[in-house]
Design an enzyme around this catalytic site. Sequence first.
Site, PDB file in Angstrom:
ATOM      1  N   CYS A 101      12.836   4.186   3.538  1.00 43.16           N
ATOM      2  CA  CYS A 101      11.752   5.118   3.197  1.00 43.16           C
ATOM      3  C   CYS A 101      12.342   6.239   2.351  1.00 43.16           C
ATOM      4  O   CYS A 101      13.404   6.766   2.684  1.00 43.16           O
ATOM      5  CB  CYS A 101      11.140   5.683   4.479  1.00 43.16           C
ATOM      6  SG  CYS A 101       9.803   6.845   4.167  1.00 43.16           S
ATOM      7  N   LEU A 102      11.641   6.603   1.292  1.00 46.07           N
ATOM      8  CA  LEU A 102      12.144   7.672   0.415  1.00 46.07           C
ATOM      9  C   LEU A 102      12.236   8.999   1.147  1.00 46.07           C
ATOM     10  O   LEU A 102      12.990   9.873   0.739  1.00 46.07           O
ATOM     11  CB  LEU A 102      11.243   7.801  -0.822  1.00 46.07           C
ATOM     12  CG  LEU A 102      11.198   6.555  -1.720  1.00 46.07           C
ATOM     13  CD1 LEU A 102      10.205   6.763  -2.854  1.00 46.07           C
ATOM     14  CD2 LEU A 102      12.567   6.196  -2.256  1.00 46.07           C
ATOM     15  N   HIS A 143       3.383   0.239   6.081  1.00 47.97           N
ATOM     16  CA  HIS A 143       4.332   1.351   6.000  1.00 47.97           C
ATOM     17  C   HIS A 143       3.696   2.537   5.271  1.00 47.97           C
ATOM     18  O   HIS A 143       3.770   3.678   5.749  1.00 47.97           O
ATOM     19  CB  HIS A 143       5.598   0.869   5.272  1.00 47.97           C
ATOM     20  CG  HIS A 143       6.626   1.930   5.040  1.00 47.97           C
ATOM     21  ND1 HIS A 143       7.879   1.890   5.604  1.00 47.97           N
ATOM     22  CD2 HIS A 143       6.581   3.089   4.298  1.00 47.97           C
ATOM     23  CE1 HIS A 143       8.558   2.966   5.219  1.00 47.97           C
ATOM     24  NE2 HIS A 143       7.796   3.706   4.423  1.00 47.97           N
ATOM     25  N   GLU A 144       3.068   2.269   4.123  1.00 50.34           N
ATOM     26  CA  GLU A 144       2.497   3.371   3.330  1.00 50.34           C
ATOM     27  C   GLU A 144       1.338   4.043   4.060  1.00 50.34           C
ATOM     28  O   GLU A 144       1.220   5.268   4.052  1.00 50.34           O
ATOM     29  CB  GLU A 144       2.056   2.876   1.954  1.00 50.34           C
ATOM     30  CG  GLU A 144       3.177   2.374   1.057  1.00 50.34           C
ATOM     31  CD  GLU A 144       4.366   3.292   0.972  1.00 50.34           C
ATOM     32  OE1 GLU A 144       4.223   4.516   1.109  1.00 50.34           O
ATOM     33  OE2 GLU A 144       5.483   2.769   0.791  1.00 50.34           O
TER      34      GLU A 144
HETATM   35 NI    NI Z   1       7.991   5.601   3.471  1.00 54.82          NI
END
Ligand code: NI
Length: 188
Positions: A101-102, A143-144
């Site tokens: 994840c960023l 996830h998003e």
């Molecule tokens: Ni993420």
Amino acid sequence: MAILKIARMGHPVLQRVAEPVDDPTAPEIRRLLDDMLETMRDAEGMGIAAPQVHIPLRVVIFVTPLIGTEDADPDEYVLTEIINPVITTLDDDMAEGWEGCLSVPGLKGLVSRYRHVHYSGLDPQGEPIERTAKSIHARVVQHECDHLDGLLYPYRLKDMNKLIFDSEYRHHTVTQRPTKTAEAEDNA
Ligand code: NI
């Protein structure tokens, strides 16, 4: 377009429930989507949600093959821009896969997700999106959309031993292949 600052785990904007967008066709939403894409590409992610760039709105983008969607080419990576997305699960079948994840840089975690989901929402023209998704496509959209409800993937880990640094992940995948059902995901 502009590269935006990415919020990291611990920032309150990642912990709140994001607000629905009233007008998906508004110029500021178009600008937000363009900036999210530039930010995601710069950070080499495959998806990003608006709260990750400090905007608490229900907007996500991702670039994946549209696996599970009728007539989609499973080898073609497609940009999806979706506003006010809603996910429904189609069965109880789950799969484990490694996610990054960023907002959680440098780490990977093994996360269980539904294999088969339906999602709907609006595109930036205000037209409905209705899709079914499997595999990496289903994983990324879950996830998003978690980001829109204040959830990061580490909260979903069942085994904290499966939260590891990228350098260990590379070692792990070379020396000890993930389970057959596991599928790697890049940063999202
Ligand atoms: Ni993420």
